[in-house]
Motif scaffolding. Structure first.
Motif, PDB file in Angstrom:
ATOM      1  N   GLU A 134       5.001  -3.893 -10.794  1.00 25.70           N
ATOM      2  CA  GLU A 134       4.687  -5.070 -10.123  1.00 25.70           C
ATOM      3  C   GLU A 134       5.657  -5.437  -8.935  1.00 25.70           C
ATOM      4  OE1 GLU A 134       6.097  -9.191  -8.908  1.00 25.70           O
ATOM      5  OE2 GLU A 134       6.776  -8.449 -10.800  1.00 25.70           O
ATOM      6  N   ALA A 135       7.026  -5.291  -9.097  1.00 21.53           N
ATOM      7  CA  ALA A 135       7.988  -5.414  -8.112  1.00 21.53           C
ATOM      8  C   ALA A 135       7.553  -4.419  -6.833  1.00 21.53           C
ATOM      9  CB  ALA A 135       9.220  -5.215  -8.464  1.00 21.53           C
ATOM     10  N   GLU A 136       7.668  -3.367  -7.281  1.00 21.34           N
ATOM     11  CA  GLU A 136       7.308  -2.137  -6.422  1.00 21.34           C
ATOM     12  C   GLU A 136       6.064  -2.232  -5.445  1.00 21.34           C
ATOM     13  OE1 GLU A 136       9.585   0.743  -6.108  1.00 21.34           O
ATOM     14  OE2 GLU A 136      10.483  -1.060  -6.439  1.00 21.34           O
ATOM     15  N   ILE A 137       4.832  -2.597  -6.249  1.00 22.10           N
ATOM     16  CA  ILE A 137       3.608  -2.889  -5.732  1.00 22.10           C
ATOM     17  C   ILE A 137       3.939  -4.135  -4.723  1.00 22.10           C
ATOM     18  CG2 ILE A 137       1.261  -3.428  -5.923  1.00 22.10           C
ATOM     19  CD1 ILE A 137       1.688  -0.860  -6.589  1.00 22.10           C
ATOM     20  N   THR A 138       4.545  -5.258  -5.005  1.00 23.71           N
ATOM     21  CA  THR A 138       4.655  -6.389  -4.324  1.00 23.71           C
ATOM     22  C   THR A 138       5.284  -5.943  -3.080  1.00 23.71           C
ATOM     23  OG1 THR A 138       4.689  -7.739  -6.126  1.00 23.71           O
ATOM     24  CG2 THR A 138       5.555  -8.511  -4.264  1.00 23.71           C
ATOM     25  N   LYS A 139       6.447  -5.170  -3.198  1.00 24.37           N
ATOM     26  CA  LYS A 139       6.977  -4.825  -1.656  1.00 24.37           C
ATOM     27  C   LYS A 139       6.085  -3.972  -0.972  1.00 24.37           C
ATOM     28  CE  LYS A 139      11.580  -4.353  -4.192  1.00 24.37           C
ATOM     29  NZ  LYS A 139      12.608  -3.512  -4.713  1.00 24.37           N
ATOM     30  N   LEU A 140       5.343  -3.024  -1.630  1.00 22.85           N
ATOM     31  CA  LEU A 140       4.470  -2.227  -0.839  1.00 22.85           C
ATOM     32  C   LEU A 140       3.275  -2.977  -0.084  1.00 22.85           C
ATOM     33  CD1 LEU A 140       3.308   0.443  -0.047  1.00 22.85           C
ATOM     34  CD2 LEU A 140       2.131   0.747  -2.378  1.00 22.85           C
TER      35      LEU A 140
END
Length: 421
Positions: free
Chosen positions: A243-249
């Motif tokens: 979730e954290a990486e996808i949100t940044k993406l």
């Protein structure tokens, strides 16, 4: 002694299993309290929905070696698998002479239940798809002299280590033949069961993809949701662990391309609240798919809370990121967008799809990103190129065509078994 302890464990656990909502479906078949299936020449086991589709491919290529119909019992552990096998049975029983297909839930692996099941079915061959190593099932087949073929087999290093904690048991219960999908998988099966039993075959999953093609926009059920001249990017099958990486993406992509419509498809719908919170924390404008009665507004993240629309979405996307790959989760199917004519971007964790082959990245048909930033750069590059969808899909079909033949290879092995006398 091991099997007795194993059976005792099942007897203790079974009353509690009924509390599981997923196992309550088909309970009478799982426990054999609703009767027994008809005898069959082949008992084919397909664990869940994915394996059920592989079973369907095998059944489409299977022919009866007898003057009578070849009777096939096909079992599965899940509701999705059962529904898929039921559709396969309706399709094949209705149009293909020489086969009689019966779907059923796989019984709980209590050795007593499995012995009763095998004695009723009296199969000549047990065909296991992928890695279904159930001690009760294998033991019942061995005791009754049933030949066992494990096909489309794959085994991770971690799984092998688990089985090797009791190597003697699994060597005693080993299939007669293993058809593995790669040399690496073959070596692992050889370590567990003996190298002389292992053969290498093409992955049946390539057979499943053979007829995939871009969907014409006029026939796409989402054509009224995604405006024709809009920029549409899909994040497919994203997982809560990333979730954290996808949100940044997502935030980075929307910052660089503020008029983009971003379709975010959670792998598990019950985690939708996680993605709502994530989009709020990133300050992104979002809505649910279920709220859209007309075209999505540019600059909106659409949280897809409707089932069965990922492939049509790929059919309208200019770019796609495939999730489950920015955290060590094994990845999700990046062939789906590719066969729709979209170059897929995936993270570094795609071991569940290692059967596709690294050639797909070296050829440029797909992009492997190492983190969210390189995934963002890859998506922006793909959006800027505006590549021809038909050309990408054609290259994908050629890649897949060269790797087909798994279902026919399994059917040939089955035919050789029945013709060996």
């Amino acid at each position: 002694m091991a099997l007795k302890a194993y059976g005792l464990g099942w007897k203790c656990a079974t009353p509690f299993l009924k509390l599981n909502s997923r196992l309550k479906e088909g309970w009478g078949q799982r426990t054999l309290t609703d009767g027994l299936p008809a005898p069959a020449h082949i008992w084919m086991q397909a664990a869940s929905g994915g394996e059920a589709y592989l079973a369907w491919e095998v059944l489409k290529n299977l022919k009866s070696p007898f003057s009578e119909s070849l009777r096939v019992l096909v079992t599965t552990n899940t509701l999705q698998g059962y529904e898929t096998l039921t559709r396969a049975a309706n399709d094949i029983n209705g149009r293909k002479s020489g086969l009689a297909i019966q779907p059923w839930y796989f019984p709980f692996d209590d050795p007593v239940l499995m012995h009763r099941m095998v004695c009723q079915i009296r199969p000549q061959l047990a065909l296991i798809l992928e890695t279904e190593i159930w001690p009760g099932f294998l033991n019942a087949c061995k005791k009754s002299g049933v030949n066992i073929l494990l096909a489309n087999g794959r085994m991770s290093t971690k799984s092998l280590a688990g089985y090797l904690t009791w190597p003697g048991l699994f060597r005693d219960l080993s299939p007669d033949t293993v058809m593995a999908i790669s040399e690496a998988d073959g070596r692992r099966f050889g370590t567990l069961f003996g190298r002389e039993k292992v053969w290498i075959m093409p992955n049946i999953k390539f057979d499943r993809m053979a007829d995939a093609a871009p969907m014409d926009r006029n026939n796409n059920p989402l054509k009224d949701i995604i405006p024709q001249n809009s920029t549409f990017t899909v994040f497919g099958s994203v997982r809560r662990q990333e979730e954290a990486e996808i949100t940044k993406l997502a935030a980075g992509l929307m910052r660089k391309r503020p008029k983009t419509i971003l379709g975010l498809f959670p792998r598990h719908m019950h985690h939708m609240e996680i993605w709502e919170t994530a989009m709020n924390s990133a300050g992104l404008n979002w809505t649910h798919r279920s709220r859209l009665n007309g075209p999505a507004e540019p600059g909106t993240v659409v949280l897809w809370d409707a089932f069965g629309e990922l492939v049509p979405a790929y059919g309208l996307a200019q770019a796609a990121f495939v999730g489950g790959s920015l955290a060590p989760l094994g990845g999700q199917n990046f062939l789906e967008p590719l066969t729709c004519g979209v170059t897929p971007v995936t993270g570094p964790h795609w071991k569940n799809f290692a059967w596709v082959g690294r050639d797909i990245f070296e050829s440029g048909l797909a992009v492997e990103a190492q983190d969210w930033q390189s995934a963002q750069n890859a998506l922006l590059s793909i959006l800027d190129k505006a590549a021809d969808r038909r050309s990408i899909a054609k290259q994908a079909r050629e890649y897949i065509e060269d790797r087909r033949g798994g279902a026919k290879a399994v059917c040939k092995r089955v035919a050789d078994f029945f013709n060996k006398d």
